[in-house]
Design a protein around this motif. Structure first.
Motif, short mmCIF file in Angstrom:
data_model
loop_
_atom_site.label_atom_id
_atom_site.label_comp_id
_atom_site.label_asym_id
_atom_site.label_seq_id
_atom_site.Cartn_x
_atom_site.Cartn_y
_atom_site.Cartn_z
N ARG A 143 0.80 -1.10 0.20
CA ARG A 143 -0.13 -0.03 -0.04
C ARG A 143 0.76 1.36 0.11
O ARG A 143 0.59 2.14 -0.83
CB ARG A 143 -0.93 -0.05 1.19
N ASP A 144 1.85 1.23 0.77
CA ASP A 144 2.87 2.27 1.05
C ASP A 144 3.30 2.60 -0.56
O ASP A 144 3.72 3.63 -0.69
CB ASP A 144 3.48 2.33 2.19
N ILE A 156 -7.12 0.44 -2.72
CA ILE A 156 -6.23 -0.42 -2.15
C ILE A 156 -6.04 -0.05 -0.63
O ILE A 156 -5.89 -0.68 0.10
CB ILE A 156 -4.73 -0.04 -2.73
N GLU A 157 -5.99 1.44 -0.44
CA GLU A 157 -5.85 1.85 0.87
C GLU A 157 -6.85 1.44 1.86
O GLU A 157 -6.89 0.88 3.00
CB GLU A 157 -5.86 3.40 0.69
N LYS A 158 -8.31 1.47 1.15
CA LYS A 158 -9.66 1.15 2.03
C LYS A 158 -9.40 -0.40 2.58
O LYS A 158 -9.65 -0.80 3.32
CB LYS A 158 -10.75 1.47 1.47
N THR A 159 -9.04 -1.23 1.20
CA THR A 159 -9.07 -2.63 1.69
C THR A 159 -8.12 -3.12 2.52
O THR A 159 -8.32 -3.94 3.23
CB THR A 159 -8.85 -3.28 0.29
N VAL A 160 -7.05 -2.55 2.35
CA VAL A 160 -5.82 -2.76 3.23
C VAL A 160 -6.16 -2.38 4.95
O VAL A 160 -5.82 -3.38 5.64
CB VAL A 160 -4.47 -2.21 2.79
N GLU A 161 -6.56 -1.26 4.80
CA GLU A 161 -7.10 -0.75 6.36
C GLU A 161 -8.01 -1.67 6.72
O GLU A 161 -8.07 -2.08 8.02
CB GLU A 161 -7.91 0.83 6.25
N ASP A 162 -9.06 -2.24 6.04
CA ASP A 162 -10.06 -3.33 6.73
C ASP A 162 -9.47 -4.56 7.01
O ASP A 162 -9.81 -5.16 7.94
CB ASP A 162 -10.95 -3.53 5.60
N TYR A 163 -8.53 -5.07 6.31
CA TYR A 163 -7.65 -6.38 6.65
C TYR A 163 -6.85 -6.09 7.94
O TYR A 163 -6.88 -7.09 8.58
CB TYR A 163 -6.93 -6.52 5.27
#
Length: 299
Positions: A143-144, A156-163
Motif C-alpha cells: 500500500r505504501d 487499495i488503501e481502504k481494503t488494506v485498512e479493513d484487513y
C-alpha cells in the motif's frame, strides 16, 4: 516538496524518517542530488524524496516477503503418534485396569496421543497467526509503495485498512483443549468418566480446527479483495485466485466418531492448503514486482 515518512514506518529512527532528516540537510545545503541505482534511474522525473522512499520501502518489502513466502516446516510423520490415544481407549475397554501394566500402558499411550494431537493443532494455529501477521505487514508495505508511486489508490488503501483490523486466533487459550484429556487420565481407573472426558477432548479439537479453517478462509477472502484491487490498478494478469476453504459445522462430530483419525487427515489437508496458498503468494508477488517496475520505467 518535502514528504513525510509513510504510515508504515512511524518510528523516529526508521529508514524513511532518516531519509526525511537527510533530505532537509541536502535541501538546505543546496547539494546536487544524483540517482544512485537502477531503480533511481527509472525514477528520474520523480522527486528525490520519492526515489528514496520507494527504494527504502522495497528493501523492507523484500524482507517481509522473504519471511511470509517461506513454507512452514512441520514434521508430519509425528502426527500418527496422536493415534496412540485410540490404543489407550481400546486398552481401557478390553483389559482390566487393575492390572498395573495395562494401567501404565493406558496412561502412557493416552498422554502421548492427546499431547501430540493437541500440539499439532496449536502449531497450526501458530503458523496461521504468523502468516496473518506477516501478510498484514506485507500488504501495508505494498500500500505504501503504491500510494507513493500512484495517486489513484483509494481502493487499495481502504481494503488494506479493513484487513489490518482482522483478528487472528487467540493461541493463548488453545492449550485448554488438553484439560479434559489430562483429567481423563487422572481419574483412571474410572472407565465411564475416562470415556466422557476423552470425548470432550475430541470435540474441543474439532472446534479448534473449525476455528482455524474459519480464520484461514476469512483471511483468504480479504487477501483476494486486495489482490483484485491490486491487479486492476497495475493491470496484472492473475493465473488463479486465492482459494478459501469453507468450514463445516458437521465436521466437528467427525473428530469424535473417528477417534481422532479424521483430525490427522485434517492436519495434512490444512498444511497442504497453506503451502499452496503461500505458492500463490509467490506468483502474485513476482507479478507485482514486475508490473511495478514497468510502471516506474515508464515514469
Amino acid at each position: 516538496m518535502i514528504r513525510r515518512p509513510p504510515r508504515s514506518t512511524p518510528s523516529n529512527s526508521s529508514a524513511a524518517s532518516d531519509v526525511y532528516k537527510r533530505q532537509i540537510l541536502w535541501y538546505s545545503s543546496g547539494a546536487e542530488v544524483k540517482p544512485r541505482s537502477v531503480l533511481a534511474e527509472k525514477l528520474r522525473v520523480v522527486s528525490f524524496m520519492g526515489i528514496e522512499i520507494v527504494e527504502d520501502l522495497f528493501r523492507v518489502q523484500e524482507l517481509v516477503a522473504k519471511k511470509m513466502l517461506r513454507s512452514p516446516h512441520i514434521g508430519r510423520c509425528y502426527s500418527y503418534l496422536s493415534l496412540l490415544l485410540i490404543a489407550s481407549i481400546l486398552l481401557s475397554i478390553l483389559f482390566p485396569l487393575s492390572n498395573k501394566y495395562v494401567y501404565l500402558a493406558v496412561l502412557v499411550t493416552g498422554l502421548i496421543g492427546s499431547t501430540v494431537l493437541a500440539g499439532y493443532l496449536i502449531v497450526l494455529t501458530y503458523y496461521l497467526n504468523r502468516h496473518i501477521d506477516l501478510s498484514k505487514y506485507y500488504y501495508s508495505g505494498i500500500r505504501d509503495i503504491i500510494t507513493t508511486v500512484k495517486r489513484e489508490a483509494e481502493d487499495i488503501e481502504k481494503t488494506v485498512e479493513d484487513y489490518i483490523v482482522f483478528k487472528r486466533i487467540s493461541i493463548e487459550y488453545s492449550p485448554v483443549v488438553l484439560v479434559p484429556a489430562y483429567l481423563a487420565l487422572l481419574i483412571l481407573p474410572s472407565i465411564e468418566y475416562f470415556l466422557v472426558l476423552v470425548s470432550v477432548f475430541y470435540i474441543l479439537c474439532g472446534v479448534l480446527y473449525y476455528e482455524i479453517i474459519n480464520r484461514f478462509s476469512l483471511h483468504a477472502i480479504y487477501e483476494e479483495k486486495i489482490e483484485h484491487a491490486l491487479s486492476h490498478l497495475l493491470s496484472i494478469e492473475r493465473p488463479r485466485e486465492f482459494e478459501a476453504s469453507s468450514p463445516r459445522l458437521w465436521s466437528i462430530p467427525m473428530h469424535l466418531l473417528t477417534l481422532g483419525a479424521y483430525t490427522v487427515v485434517c492436519i495434512y489437508s490444512f498444511l497442504n492448503a497453506l503451502e499452496n496458498h503461500i505458492t500463490e503468494h509467490r506468483v502474485s508477488y513476482w507479478n507485482f514486482k514486475n508490473s511495478l517496475l514497468k510502471i516506474l520505467g515508464r515514469a
